[in-house]
Design a protein around this motif. Sequence first.
Motif, short mmCIF file in Angstrom:
data_model
loop_
_atom_site.label_atom_id
_atom_site.label_comp_id
_atom_site.label_asym_id
_atom_site.label_seq_id
_atom_site.Cartn_x
_atom_site.Cartn_y
_atom_site.Cartn_z
N THR A 154 53.30 -47.97 33.20
CA THR A 154 52.70 -46.89 33.99
C THR A 154 53.66 -46.45 35.09
O THR A 154 54.31 -47.29 35.72
N ALA A 155 53.76 -45.15 35.31
CA ALA A 155 54.58 -44.63 36.40
C ALA A 155 53.95 -45.02 37.74
O ALA A 155 52.76 -44.81 37.96
N ILE A 156 54.74 -45.60 38.63
CA ILE A 156 54.24 -46.10 39.91
C ILE A 156 55.10 -45.53 41.03
O ILE A 156 56.33 -45.57 40.96
N GLY A 157 54.44 -44.99 42.06
CA GLY A 157 55.16 -44.49 43.23
C GLY A 157 56.13 -43.37 42.92
O GLY A 157 57.18 -43.26 43.56
N GLY A 158 55.80 -42.53 41.95
CA GLY A 158 56.66 -41.42 41.61
C GLY A 158 57.85 -41.79 40.74
O GLY A 158 58.65 -40.92 40.37
N LEU A 159 57.97 -43.07 40.40
CA LEU A 159 59.06 -43.52 39.54
C LEU A 159 58.59 -43.60 38.09
O LEU A 159 57.41 -43.83 37.83
N PRO A 160 59.49 -43.44 37.14
CA PRO A 160 59.11 -43.61 35.74
C PRO A 160 58.65 -45.04 35.47
O PRO A 160 58.94 -45.94 36.26
N PRO A 161 57.93 -45.28 34.39
CA PRO A 161 57.51 -46.64 34.05
C PRO A 161 58.71 -47.59 33.97
O PRO A 161 59.83 -47.18 33.65
N ARG A 191 62.68 -47.02 32.80
CA ARG A 191 63.81 -47.15 33.72
C ARG A 191 64.85 -48.12 33.17
O ARG A 191 66.05 -47.89 33.26
N ILE A 192 64.36 -49.22 32.60
CA ILE A 192 65.27 -50.21 32.04
C ILE A 192 66.02 -49.63 30.85
O ILE A 192 67.23 -49.80 30.71
N ALA A 193 65.30 -48.93 29.98
CA ALA A 193 65.91 -48.38 28.77
C ALA A 193 66.96 -47.32 29.09
O ALA A 193 67.99 -47.22 28.42
N MET A 237 63.95 -54.58 39.54
CA MET A 237 63.00 -53.74 40.27
C MET A 237 61.65 -53.69 39.58
O MET A 237 60.65 -53.27 40.18
N SER A 238 61.60 -54.11 38.32
CA SER A 238 60.33 -54.12 37.59
C SER A 238 59.52 -55.39 37.82
O SER A 238 58.39 -55.49 37.34
N VAL A 239 60.10 -56.37 38.54
CA VAL A 239 59.34 -57.59 38.84
C VAL A 239 58.13 -57.20 39.69
O VAL A 239 58.28 -56.63 40.78
N PRO A 240 56.92 -57.48 39.23
CA PRO A 240 55.72 -57.03 39.96
C PRO A 240 55.60 -57.67 41.34
O PRO A 240 55.97 -58.84 41.53
N LYS A 241 55.07 -56.92 42.29
CA LYS A 241 54.89 -57.44 43.63
C LYS A 241 54.01 -58.69 43.68
O LYS A 241 54.26 -59.59 44.49
N PRO A 242 52.94 -58.82 42.85
CA PRO A 242 52.17 -60.08 42.88
C PRO A 242 53.01 -61.30 42.56
O PRO A 242 52.75 -62.40 43.08
#
Length: 467
Positions: free
Chosen positions: A220-227, A231-233, A364-369
């Motif tokens: 899911t796109a979060i904070g205006g950034l692509p999923p 981003r990784i791909a 950067m994709s490591v979830p905040k939780p």
Amino acid sequence: MTTRELSSNAQAPLVARPIYDIEETPPILTLLPLSLQHALAMFGATVLVPLLTGLDVQAALLSSGVGTLLFLAVTRGRLPNYLGSSFAFIGPIVTVAHARGIGTALLGALLSGVVYMLIAFVVARAGVGWLDRLLPPVVIGSIVAVIGLALSGVAVGWALTDPVSGEYGLGAVEVAFVTLAIVVAVSVFFRGFLSVIPVLTGILLGTAYAYVRHPEWFTTAIGGLPPAVERIASARWWTPPGVFYAEHMHTGEVLRAMATPENWLYALVIAPVAFVTLAEHVGHLLVTGNVVGRNLMPQLPRSLFGDGLAVSVAALIGGPPSTTYGENIGVLAITRVFSRAVLAGAALFAIAFAFVEKIGAFLMSVPKPVLGGVTIVLFGIIAAQGLRMFVEYGIDVAEKRNMILIAVILVAGIGGFKLEFHDVSLAHLLINLTVDNIAMATFLGIALHAILPGKASAYGTRGRNAA
């Protein structure tokens, strides 16, 4: 353990024998994951600052790694600290960048580094004995506890917040709890090499668990950034230096800002922030010394100069000003691996992350939780180091004077007591200045100790000769 440098009054805290001491270098196959663990510990906060200020994430990673290597060189490898992005500069950078451009804001950051280096020269001439009189063990222990506990809200906030909705979510609590359990289990119940990489293990396994349980966090796109998966791909495996300079660095803008005299006046808005972060720097040096079992205060001039040099170089690169990181001090404490080679390796990893964009995108994709579960342990361990000082120095916490000092420092620091100056007019620019809670707690502790009678009790049974 190697011979310790002690000032005339201070005493080194007692610690268990480290697995690798500051001067020792682990074998390469051991060093690499230990260094990666430190790099992952600093990553979340280091990339958050440029996201909040409009600076470049890749430049922040590069300046973090380069700054840490410079810091280790200036301090001759005696201080096992990692330098990441400082949050204290966010407001002033945003204000100046909006008024005069990012080049002028970074010029101000460069000047703040110069201020740090000038302070270092003053401290080198004056010595550090005066710090022993200003900061007895009861004040130091309380400040160290505040440094950890003041960050507890950040850790818990990450642990409770669903990355997609931005609100409280049981899924976030679940992932944070599993990550926390992994870190604790690996640290306490495992033996051998795994026992010294609990943070690395927690982040990797926690992220894998989050992907299985909550794949929408990654798609899911979060904070205006692509999923995250996109981003990784789409990220490059390697960014050539010339392309990196053109796309990520702001060196040219800083140099152009220097050519306009008026920009220097605006830049001076940011320079005094160095005085605000000075208390935090001293606090981090104290807690590092407590963790490694050495009195590191005689290294303060070099520590300040190294930090200031790193801040100025970061500004030239286009990254945010740096500071020693509590997250990495927590890693030192939980692993008992103090090797400077490990910290240098972490700096090299950060530089690699800057140029290998695919790895940076993955991190950067490591979830905040997941980060929340890890930092609950790391920040708590920092706080525990402060409380441990009360025991080691024989501080009588039932004595009224000590009780008042501890109470004021803890509540002011943890409760967020700070000074905010809104719309201060300087050079036709309205700015907001903040003296943060850690600095205020430190100032209050120093002032109360100086004013109240009965100073000997603040040094405990092991340090009364310092009174």
